[in-house]
Design a protein around this motif. Structure first.
Motif, PDB file in Angstrom:
ATOM      1  N   LEU A 156      -5.374  -3.506  -5.955  1.00  0.00           N
ATOM      2  CA  LEU A 156      -5.540  -2.349  -5.073  1.00  0.00           C
ATOM      3  C   LEU A 156      -5.591  -1.056  -5.879  1.00  0.00           C
ATOM      4  O   LEU A 156      -6.375  -0.147  -5.575  1.00  0.00           O
ATOM      5  CB  LEU A 156      -4.389  -2.299  -4.064  1.00  0.00           C
ATOM      6  CG  LEU A 156      -4.401  -3.391  -2.991  1.00  0.00           C
ATOM      7  CD1 LEU A 156      -3.061  -3.453  -2.267  1.00  0.00           C
ATOM      8  CD2 LEU A 156      -5.533  -3.155  -2.001  1.00  0.00           C
TER       9      LEU A 156
ATOM     10  N   LEU B  88      -9.221  -2.775   4.479  1.00  0.00           N
ATOM     11  CA  LEU B  88      -9.090  -4.132   3.957  1.00  0.00           C
ATOM     12  C   LEU B  88      -9.292  -5.134   5.088  1.00  0.00           C
ATOM     13  O   LEU B  88      -8.694  -5.007   6.155  1.00  0.00           O
ATOM     14  CB  LEU B  88      -7.708  -4.324   3.329  1.00  0.00           C
ATOM     15  CG  LEU B  88      -7.369  -3.367   2.175  1.00  0.00           C
ATOM     16  CD1 LEU B  88      -5.899  -3.485   1.803  1.00  0.00           C
ATOM     17  CD2 LEU B  88      -8.253  -3.656   0.969  1.00  0.00           C
TER      18      LEU B  88
ATOM     19  N   CYS C  61       0.739   2.333  -3.790  1.00  0.00           N
ATOM     20  CA  CYS C  61      -0.589   2.958  -3.831  1.00  0.00           C
ATOM     21  C   CYS C  61      -0.635   4.349  -3.210  1.00  0.00           C
ATOM     22  O   CYS C  61      -1.726   4.881  -2.969  1.00  0.00           O
ATOM     23  CB  CYS C  61      -1.603   2.049  -3.126  1.00  0.00           C
ATOM     24  SG  CYS C  61      -1.704   0.385  -3.821  1.00  0.00           S
TER      25      CYS C  61
ATOM     26  N   LEU D 226       0.826  -1.211   0.000  1.00  0.00           N
ATOM     27  CA  LEU D 226       0.000   0.000   0.000  1.00  0.00           C
ATOM     28  C   LEU D 226       0.861   1.262   0.000  1.00  0.00           C
ATOM     29  O   LEU D 226       0.566   2.235  -0.702  1.00  0.00           O
ATOM     30  CB  LEU D 226      -0.926  -0.004   1.216  1.00  0.00           C
ATOM     31  CG  LEU D 226      -2.112  -0.975   1.147  1.00  0.00           C
ATOM     32  CD1 LEU D 226      -2.694  -1.206   2.541  1.00  0.00           C
ATOM     33  CD2 LEU D 226      -3.193  -0.439   0.209  1.00  0.00           C
TER      34      LEU D 226
END
Length: 245
Positions: A140, A76, A48, A44
């Motif tokens: 994601l 999540l 992301c 992440l």
């Protein structure tokens, strides 16, 4: 790490040492597998643009963490962890926690029923833990871009296999269901439920228990799911029976 423990992983952004304050994107990862949580947090942050990842080992700890945040970019959840009774909880989370932008599942389960029920609950995606790092990162990314991620394995379960599964299920002898056990609620949820039964508003509950308004909302969401109800009135009736008040 103990179950329910909350940890945070922070990304170091360029300019942070110079006192810059970048807009923060926050993720919550709820999974009782500590090593998987750490790996997912790394993806992440690296892929992301997530600035901070809050890691928890139970559904209740995740709800408390979400209640403490003003905004959560993505939450999540694992389907098989303490306090997680099924995808229906995600539906209540979506309805009561408007400050959570995206909700998705990352689970070891590859069952068609789990995937479909999760997506039907309003989740933004279902990812399998067996997926590689690149596939998880891409999934994601799709979710954060506003799309619904459906795992490829769902397409592999063709109509013939699905029909055979239904035939097998129909061929099994009917068994009378066992009486449903009383829902397990935490001491804090029990106190919130007791106050709801006595007609207290969310604001009154928050004030008397010294909780944030968001925390009360997530406790309500968890109670609605555990009691199998959709509104406060039904929760009060169910709570009266459960608590004997």
């Amino acid at each position: 790490m103990e179950r329910g423990h909350i940890a945070a992983t922070q990304a170091l952004h360029p300019g942070a040492l110079a006192g810059a304050a970048p807009a923060e994107r926050v993720a919550v990862v709820a999974d009782d597998d500590e090593f998987f949580r750490i790996a997912l947090a790394a993806i992440l942050i690296r892929d992301c643009a997530i600035a901070r990842v809050i890691q928890t080992g139970s559904f209740e700890a995740a709800m408390a963490a979400i209640g403490d945040e003003d905004h959560v970019t993505i939450a999540l959840f694992d389907l098989n962890m303490p306090g997680m009774s099924g995808p229906a909880l995600l539906h209540h989370l979506r309805e009561t926690c408007g400050h959570v932008a995206k909700v998705a599942v990352v689970s070891a389960s590859r069952r068609r029923e789990d995937i479909l029920e999760t997506l039907s609950s309003g989740a933004h995606g279902y990812m399998c833990k067996a997926s590689g790092v690149q596939e998880l990162s891409q999934a994601l990314g799709q979710i954060l871009d506003g799309r619904i991620y459906v795992p490829r394995l769902l397409a592999d379960i063709g109509p013939e296999i699905a029909a055979a599964t239904e035939r097998d299920r129909a061929a099994k002898p009917a068994v009378a269901p066992a009486p449903a056990p009383a829902p397990a609620v935490s001491p804090r949820q029990s106190r919130v439920l007791e106050m709801l039964v006595h007609g207290k508003s969310n604001k009154e509950i928050a004030r008397e228990l010294n909780l944030g308004a968001g925390t009360v909302k997530v406790h309500m969401a968890a109670l609605f799911s555990k009691l199998g109800v959709a509104n406060r009135s039904a929760a009060a009736v169910a709570g009266t029976r459960l608590l004997g008040v």
